[in-house]
Enzyme design. Structure first.
Site, PDB file in Angstrom:
ATOM      1  N   LYS A  82      48.721 -65.864 -45.319  1.00  0.00           N
ATOM      2  CA  LYS A  82      49.470 -65.194 -44.824  1.00  0.00           C
ATOM      3  C   LYS A  82      49.996 -63.666 -45.505  1.00  0.00           C
ATOM      4  CE  LYS A  82      52.272 -65.985 -40.699  1.00  0.00           C
ATOM      5  NZ  LYS A  82      51.234 -66.653 -39.535  1.00  0.00           N
TER       6      LYS A  82
HETATM    7  N1  GLU Z   1      50.006 -64.405 -36.627  1.00  0.00           N
HETATM    8  C1  GLU Z   1      49.628 -65.735 -35.687  1.00  0.00           C
HETATM    9  C2  GLU Z   1      49.535 -67.111 -36.010  1.00  0.00           C
HETATM   10  O1  GLU Z   1      50.494 -67.443 -36.839  1.00  0.00           O
HETATM   11  C3  GLU Z   1      48.086 -65.241 -35.539  1.00  0.00           C
HETATM   12  C4  GLU Z   1      46.763 -64.757 -37.569  1.00  0.00           C
HETATM   13  C5  GLU Z   1      45.473 -64.549 -36.742  1.00  0.00           C
HETATM   14  O2  GLU Z   1      45.308 -64.437 -35.852  1.00  0.00           O
HETATM   15  O3  GLU Z   1      44.368 -64.660 -37.846  1.00  0.00           O
HETATM   16  O4  GLU Z   1      48.499 -67.622 -35.954  1.00  0.00           O
END
Ligand code: GLU
Length: 421
Positions: free
Chosen positions: A109
């Site tokens: 993240k």
């Molecule tokens: N931000 C989204 C999540 O928390 C998607 C992450 C992604 O698609 O890599 O799952």
């Protein structure tokens, strides 16, 4: 306890959830730190020329949790109060989420501490491009693949992709997912998280024998996840009785006009200004009497006190980390009243279709939307059945069952690969 830079209430929450899961899985203490603490973290300064002539420096982060199953994967959050502990917690949750869905990724993240709604379009582009530029040494299609999260969208992903491609001297669509379809995105990605939430909410209603047609729904958060969940549940015949975002809250026991709300959102970007008569107290939203409650905004909104006040039958966690461990303890006692679909299962539609996008980009072979949706629902349904079955068999919560399925996959991969050197 380990001395660590990962502090704050959100990381503490991810740590406590992990310890509870590790207790249930009987993971020896010395293996726990290796599973929990992120492999790598980057912190960058992002200097940007602002419209008023000043240079402002923003702080950006990226945390890559583990590298045992493939590249890392996860969203990019633009939020004013972002800090590294929160980013790390979100990366850890991505790992369990990907492993539970069977995706060949570790979790990651990242994000920038900024308020995207107060930046001009030019400033937003500058922050996005410079952030990606600073991350170039640490990311790659086989290393770490970014995606949208709160405060970012397909346009930001297009700028990320373009910045990375300019540096490489060729178009590299597979460096990020959640891109516009016009530049290598997949059909269905934009709607995938919300559609997945609605799909599993429907399955949970089936399980508890309550018809979805005419069922009542309350949704906190009306960004990408909340709004598409509202749309999908409305299409299934449910009644959306309350919605909120950071600007407004509306409630109507007869059911809100969902197409009207979506049209307003498309025009104004927020809920504010939709109606005077239907305005309601945002603090009361989570305690709305309803069949399905969807927290689709921030972390830690359901603590022990709120968990006692919930009046829903299905809690479909669209957000990451909406329920605290204290809240979980209360939900555990209310297990027969409230069916919980834990976040790493409930909102996994986004990263699942991100995976499909990455696969399509790598092959330059693109699928139809029905193909994408069919594969999405298939993966999510299988994970759902696994979680519900395990929870019933071992008499643990759905959260523990979901986390355990993810954690043990990572644990097993690490054990089989061994420790190098
Ligand atoms: N931000 C989204 C999540 O928390 C998607 C992450 C992604 O698609 O890599 O799952």
């Amino acid at each position: 306890m380990v001395e660590t830079i990962y502090t704050g209430p959100v990381f503490e929450m991810a740590r406590q959830q992990f310890q509870a899961t590790a207790d249930y899985l009987d993971i020896p203490t010395d293996a726990r730190d290796r599973l929990l603490y992120p492999k790598r973290a980057f912190s960058v300064a992002i200097p940007v020329h602002m419209d008023d002539g000043r240079t402002e420096v923003f702080h950006g982060y990226r945390v890559q949790h583990h590298l045992s199953l493939g590249p890392t994967k996860g969203g990019t959050r633009f939020a004013p109060d972002l800090e590294i502990g929160e980013v790390a917690a979100l990366a850890v949750w991505m790992s369990w989420k990907c492993a539970l869905a069977g995706l060949p990724y570790g979790g990651a993240k990242g994000g920038v501490a900024c308020d995207p709604y107060r930046l001009s379009q030019r400033e937003l582009e500058a922050v996005s491009r410079r952030y990606m530029q600073e991350m170039i040494p640490f990311v790659g299609p086989q290393i770490d693949v970014m995606a949208p999260d709160m405060g970012t969208n397909a346009q930001v992903m297009a700028w990320f992709m373009d910045t990375y491609s300019m540096y490489r001297g060729q178009t590299v669509t597979e460096i990020v997912t959640g891109k516009p379809v016009e530049c290598g995105g997949t059909l269905g990605r934009m709607e995938s998280t919300g559609r997945g939430v609605a799909h599993l909410a429907a399955r949970a209603m089936e399980r508890i024998n309550v018809p979805l047609r005419g069922a009542t729904v309350a949704i906190q958060g009306f960004g990408n996840v909340g709004s598409i969940t509202a749309k999908a549940l409305h299409e299934f015949g449910a009644k959306i009785v309350a919605v909120s975002d950071h600007t407004a809250c509306y409630a109507d026991p007869r059911g809100l006009d969902v197409p009207g709300l979506l049209e307003h959102l498309a025009r104004h970007g927020v809920l504010a200004g939709f109606s005077n008569e239907l305005a309601a107290d945002p603090d009361a939203l989570l305690a709305t009497k309803c069949d399905i409650l969807v927290p689709a905004a921030r972390e830690r909104v359901i603590d022990a006190d709120m968990a006692r006040r919930l009046r829903c039958r299905v809690l479909a966690e669209g957000a990451n980390g909406p329920t605290t461990p204290d809240g979980d303890a209360v939900l555990e006692q209310r297990r027969d009243e409230i069916f919980v679909i834990p976040d790493i299962l409930c909102n996994s539609g986004g990263v699942i279709v991100s995976y499909f996008e990455w696969v399509q980009d790598l092959q330059q072979f693109f699928w139809t939307e029905p193909d994408v949706l069919h594969k999405l629902y298939d993966l999510m349904s299988r994970a759902f059945e696994k979680v519900v079955h395990r929870a019933a068999r071992d008499k643990v919560s759905h959260r523990t069952a979901a986390m355990a399925t993810g954690v043990e996959k990572v644990r097993d991969a690490k054990a089989l690969r061994g420790l190098f050197p």
